[in-house]
Write an enzyme that holds these catalytic residues in place. Structure first.
Site, PDB file in Angstrom:
ATOM      1  N   GLU A 165      -3.403   7.244  -4.531  1.00  0.00           N
ATOM      2  CA  GLU A 165      -3.870   6.736  -5.813  1.00  0.00           C
ATOM      3  C   GLU A 165      -5.389   6.871  -5.946  1.00  0.00           C
ATOM      4  OE1 GLU A 165      -4.234   2.012  -5.596  1.00  0.00           O
ATOM      5  OE2 GLU A 165      -2.183   2.678  -5.205  1.00  0.00           O
ATOM      6  N   ARG A 201       0.849  -1.182   0.000  1.00  0.00           N
ATOM      7  CA  ARG A 201       0.000   0.000   0.000  1.00  0.00           C
ATOM      8  C   ARG A 201       0.891   1.240   0.000  1.00  0.00           C
ATOM      9  NH1 ARG A 201      -3.449  -2.988  -1.250  1.00  0.00           N
ATOM     10  NH2 ARG A 201      -5.527  -3.275  -0.336  1.00  0.00           N
ATOM     11  N   HIS A 247      -1.231  -0.292  -9.897  1.00  0.00           N
ATOM     12  CA  HIS A 247      -1.804  -1.188  -8.880  1.00  0.00           C
ATOM     13  C   HIS A 247      -2.290  -2.497  -9.527  1.00  0.00           C
ATOM     14  CE1 HIS A 247      -3.919  -1.218  -4.699  1.00  0.00           C
ATOM     15  NE2 HIS A 247      -3.527  -2.424  -5.058  1.00  0.00           N
TER      16      HIS A 247
END
Length: 329
Positions: free
Chosen positions: A273, A244, A291
């Site tokens: 993000e 993360r 991601h």
């Protein structure tokens, strides 16, 4: 045939067709065919009618939404491993069970972490851009020099399923495995990986050639790699993050990368993000991915199957296999 009423399940994003079809068969399911993230108001509407909500890791299920949810909402069956997007305490106080999809993304994420590690150290993305730009003039003995990873020290922050899977891959590439974890792993695994445990994160960071972030995002891990800790890294060190973005102080990381205080970074996740720091976009020593660490067809289907099992088990009156408990995070 049974007269038992099917539970109303609301799915917030587009899932693989085979999973959506199975949900339609088993439950009274409302899908999101456009795959556009729900607005807070739309999320609230969904939580006002759903008996089961199926959100993803990009849906923020905060206290306000949970406290305003209808009394019929009994289960939040998240499509994803991380649960930092859900206020677990608020859910528990409302008597809402939360589940996730652990384990099925381990191999895919470990593969992507290894790919990022190699791409960063060997300047793969930079070389690919050079070829596409038409500026490559041919091979040269000192052109596009990167670093070999064999013999390098890899420091893994978070030796859970993914961290352990990464360690096995890195070991096969001849890397020396080091790790920091809340708990020391089983001696047999440590011996198999020839892994060195560091109780002090600071001491480990100061000695590594490559650092991989594989811990979950929790309040305790927010900016775990702070500016102070980033400054412990040696200038030739690389950072890879498929966990993360919030685990790293992204502003400090960007500044140090631009100054050459850290050799490079491979990032699949970002602190804010989908927004990406514009300064990161201008750096050649950074590999940036959207991601996609767990983005395989097989992995997404496996995730969906876990969601279905959790819903079916819960609505049949049993404890779902992947219930998330705050105390275990």
């Amino acid at each position: 045939m049974t007269d038992k009423k099917k539970p109303l399940v609301v799915v917030t994003r587009k899932l693989p067709d085979v999973i959506e079809t199975r949900m339609m068969e088993l439950f009274d399911t409302r899908l999101n065919p456009d795959d556009v993230p729900l607005t807070p108001a739309q999320m609230q509407d969904a939580m006002n009618v759903a008996e089961v909500l199926v959100p993803t890791v990009t849906d923020r299920i905060d206290r306000a939404l949970i406290e305003a949810a209808g009394p019929q909402l009994r289960l939040i069956a998240s499509f994803g491993t991380g649960v930092d997007h859900i206020d677990l305490k608020a859910a528990r106080e409302r008597g809402i069970v939360v589940t996730n999809t652990p384990g099925v993304l381990t191999e895919d994420t470990a593969d992507m972490t290894m790919a990022l590690l190699l791409a960063t150290a060997r300047r793969v993305a930079e070389g690919e851009r050079l070829v596409r730009s038409g500026q490559w003039t041919g091979w040269g003995p000192t052109t596009m020099l990167g670093h070999r990873i064999s013999g390098k020290r890899l420091g893994i922050l978070g030796m859970g399923r993914i961290g352990s899977a990464l360690a096995k891959r890195a070991r096969a590439f001849g890397m020396s495995i080091h790790y920091h974890n809340r708990r020391r792993v089983h001696p047999e695994l440590e011996q198999e990986l020839e892994a060195t445990y560091w109780s002090s994160l600071d001491q480990m960071l100061a000695r590594m050639d490559i650092v991989s972030i594989n811990c979950p995002h929790t309040p305790a891990t927010y900016h775990l790699l702070s500016e102070r800790r980033l400054k412990l890294l040696r200038p030739h060190c690389y950072i890879v993050n498929t966990s993360r973005g919030e685990v790293i102080d992204e502003v400090a990381l960007t500044r140090m990368l631009s100054k050459g205080e850290i050799a490079g970074a491979g990032l699949d996740v970002f602190e804010h993000e989908p927004a990406v720091n514009p300064k990161l976009l201008r750096l050649d020593n950074v590999v940036l991915l959207p991601h996609m660490g767990s983005a395989t067809i097989e992995g997404r289907i496996d995730m969906g199957e876990k969601v279905v099992i959790n819903i079916k088990t819960f609505t049949d009156g049993h404890a779902p296999p992947d219930r998330v408990l705050e105390a275990l995070l």
